[in-house]
Structures are given as structure tokens and as C-alpha cells.
Design an enzyme around this catalytic site. Structure first.
Site, short mmCIF file in Angstrom:
data_model
loop_
_atom_site.label_atom_id
_atom_site.label_comp_id
_atom_site.label_asym_id
_atom_site.label_seq_id
_atom_site.Cartn_x
_atom_site.Cartn_y
_atom_site.Cartn_z
CB SER A 141 -0.87 0.02 1.26
OG SER A 141 -1.52 1.27 1.40
CE1 TYR A 154 -4.31 -2.19 5.26
CE2 TYR A 154 -3.22 -0.11 4.77
CZ TYR A 154 -3.92 -1.22 4.35
OH TYR A 154 -4.22 -1.37 3.02
#
Ligand code: NAP
Length: 285
Positions: A141, A154
Site C-alpha cells: 500500500s 496497517y
């Protein structure tokens, strides 16, 4: 016309929703046979019916090593072997600040986002070696590249995915297995609703809302869609990227090029504001 994945067999985790589903659809269109590995059994059954003989579903919770091994072995038992693994299943969380971190929450995020792909690579490699090589793609990401795009566990997990992909690429190159990561920007999927505990229906509605509004978020004036990432996965899965390994491909519509002022004319540069440049008279007075 020949497909770019003709004769190839792929396993795609998180293959029943969002980016994974978009990639299943594209890989099938390009001639691959696909094991869609996910925890959404109903959507998996629908996929099998949509693509008979081309897609099989495997119930695979990526926090379970046995499930991961089972999904990968299904590629061999159903389709004869394994060429491509897309470690893509994921979820986000709400531990936004360091103060909110819990042991259970941290371990849960890492078990899905980091340990899952690590075990996927472990069990995929022997099957790929039997085929003379392969391609592994890990979904990271932009949150793994810059602060401000996700919660702390995350984001750090996604940074780990980027580096783990480099290390694995180095280790698996002699076996002709390439390993790369993709860093998506904002993509219209159900992940946002899911991480806030919404029902699947509500999460799907939120994805549609992101698709409507997403064009204004980054320099490229279109919403990021699962197919944008699927196209990147196709490149990394196929021989088009035969000389590419250990890298991460940023697919974000340019959101990480710089601050919003860099591309949005309505915004002022923070430097200009601090230095008072906005208020200075021009040479013409
Ligand atoms: P998505 O539509 O929610 O798809 C993720 C899929 O993975 C869902 O089917 C989900 O099932 C499944 N899943 C969740 N936990 C799992 C587990 N333990 N084992 C197996 N499958 C599991 O979200 P997405 O946006 O396509 O996400 C795919 C990947 O892209 C993730 O790794 C995510 O972090 C990454 N990513 C997404 C974006 C974005 O903007 N969408 C940006 C950067 C990176 P449930 O619905 O039941 O949870």
C-alpha cells in the site's frame, strides 16, 4: 488472440472482493486458471458458477497455515500446478494512534497482512520450482511508503510487505521465481466499510461511494478501481515483466507525488504561506 496468461495457473487470496476479484476476472480473460482463495464462501460459489473450469474457490483464512497450504495445493490438484501467487487478502483496522494499539489488534493485523503472505510464499515456492519458476505478487500500500494513509499497524505491516518482497526476491531468484509488491492508492473497494465493522452490504455501498467521489482525491482525475490494480498485477504476473523482481509498483493516480498544493491550483504551498509570499506585491506592484 492469445491471452497473456495462457496456460498459467494462479492463486489469488482475497479473490472474492475488490482488487482480488478484479484480478480474478482479468487473469481469466487473459487465459489463466485461477484458485480464488477467500473467506467469503457464498461469493466463491458464485465465482465458480461464473467461470466453470477456469475458477475454483478455496476457503482460505490467511491466518491459518493449513488453509494457505490447502489453497496452493488446490492449484496443483485442480489445474496441474502453480505459476502465479497474488498475496492480496487484507483488512484494515481502527488503531489509528500509537496509544490505541492493543496486543491482539496488532498481532491480528500482522497475521493477515505480513505472516499470511510470508506463509504463502513459503508454500508456493516448491510448487513453482516444479514448474521451472513463477511470479509472486504481494499487495502492499502507499500507506507502507508514507505516513498519513492508514492506521499505524496497517501502515507498518504494508512497509514490511514491501521489504519482505525484496528479501524473498533475492532468495528465490535462483529458482526463477520473481517477487514484487504493488502499492495501491485509494481504490474503491469494500475494505473501508469492513474495517469499520459495517455489514458486507454496507461495505459494498461504501465502495460504490468511493468510486463516485474518488476522482478528486489525487492528481489523476479518475477514481481508482480494482481493475487499475489488476492491470499492474497482470504485468507483474506475465512475461512482460520477465526482468522485474524485488520492486514495488506504485499505482495511485499520483497521490504520492507531493502535497495537494503541488497539483491542486486552489491550494497554497505551505512554504508560500509561512513566508508570506502570497501577500507580497508582485514586480508589477
Ligand atoms: P476488499 O474488497 O475488502 O477485499 C479483501 C478480501 O480479503 C475480502 O474478500 C475479505 O473478506 C478478504 N479477507 C479478509 N481477511 C481475510 C483472511 N484472514 N483470509 C482470507 N481473506 C480475507 O479489499 P481490497 O481493497 O480489495 O483489499 C485487497 C488488498 O489491497 C488488501 O491487502 C488491502 O490492504 C490492499 N489495499 C487496498 C487499498 C484500497 O484503497 N482499497 C489501498 C491499498 C492497499 P471480508 O470482506 O470478509 O473481510
Amino acid at each position: 488472440m492469445a491471452g497473456r496468461l495462457d496456460g498459467k495457473v494462479a492463486v489469488i487470496t482475497g479473490g472474492c472482493s475488490g482488487i482480488g476479484l478484479g484480478t480474478v476476472e482479468l487473469f481469466v480473460a487473459e487465459g489463466a486458471q485461477v484458485v480464488a482463495a477467500d473467506i467469503q464462501d457464498e461469493k466463491g460459489a458464485i465465482l465458480e458458477k461464473r467461470f466453470p473450469g477456469q475458477v475454483v474457490y478455496a476457503h482460505c483464512d490467511v491466518t491459518s497455515e493449513a488453509d494457505i497450504e490447502g489453497a496452493l495445493k488446490k492449484a496443483k490438484s485442480e489445474f496441474g500446478g502453480l505459476d502465479i501467487l497474488f498475496n492480496n487478502a487484507g483488512i484494515s483496522d481502527r488503531m489509528t494512534s500509537i496509544a490505541e494499539v492493543t496486543v491482539e489488534g496488532w498481532d491480528w493485523i500482522y497475521s493477515i497482512l505480513v505472516r499470511g503472505p510470508a506463509l504463502g510464499m513459503k508454500h508456493a515456492a516448491p510448487l513453482m520450482i516444479e514448474r521451472g519458476g513463477g511470479s509472486i505478487i504481494n499487495t502492499a500500500s502507499i500507506a507502507g511508503l508514507q505516513a498519513g494513509f492508514g492506521p499505524i499497524a496497517y501502515s507498518s505491516a504494508k512497509a514490511a510487505v514491501i521489504h519482505m518482497s525484496r528479501v524473498a526476491a533475492a532468495q528465490l531468484s535462483p529458482q526463477k521465481i520473481r517477487v514484487n509488491a504493488i502499492c495501491p492508492g485509494l481504490i474503491a473497494t469494500s475494505i473501508f466499510g469492513a474495517s469499520f465493522g459495517a455489514t458486507r452490504e454496507m461495505a459494498d455501498q461504501m465502495a460504490a461511494r468511493v468510486a463516485e467521489l474518488g476522482a478528486t482525491v489525487q492528481p489523476v482525475p479518475k477514481a481508482g478501481l480494482p481493475d487499475d490494480i489488476a492491470q499492474a498485477a497482470l504485468y507483474l504476473a506475465s512475461d512482460m515483466s520477465a526482468f522485474v523482481s524485488g520492486t514495488h509498483l506504485v499505482v495511485d493516480g499520483g497521490i504520492t507525488v507531493g502535497g495537494r498544493h503541488a497539483w491542486d491550483q486552489s491550494q497554497t504551498s505551505p512554504f508560500a504561506t509561512i513566508l508570506g509570499l502570497d501577500e507580497m506585491p508582485t514586480a508589477q506592484g
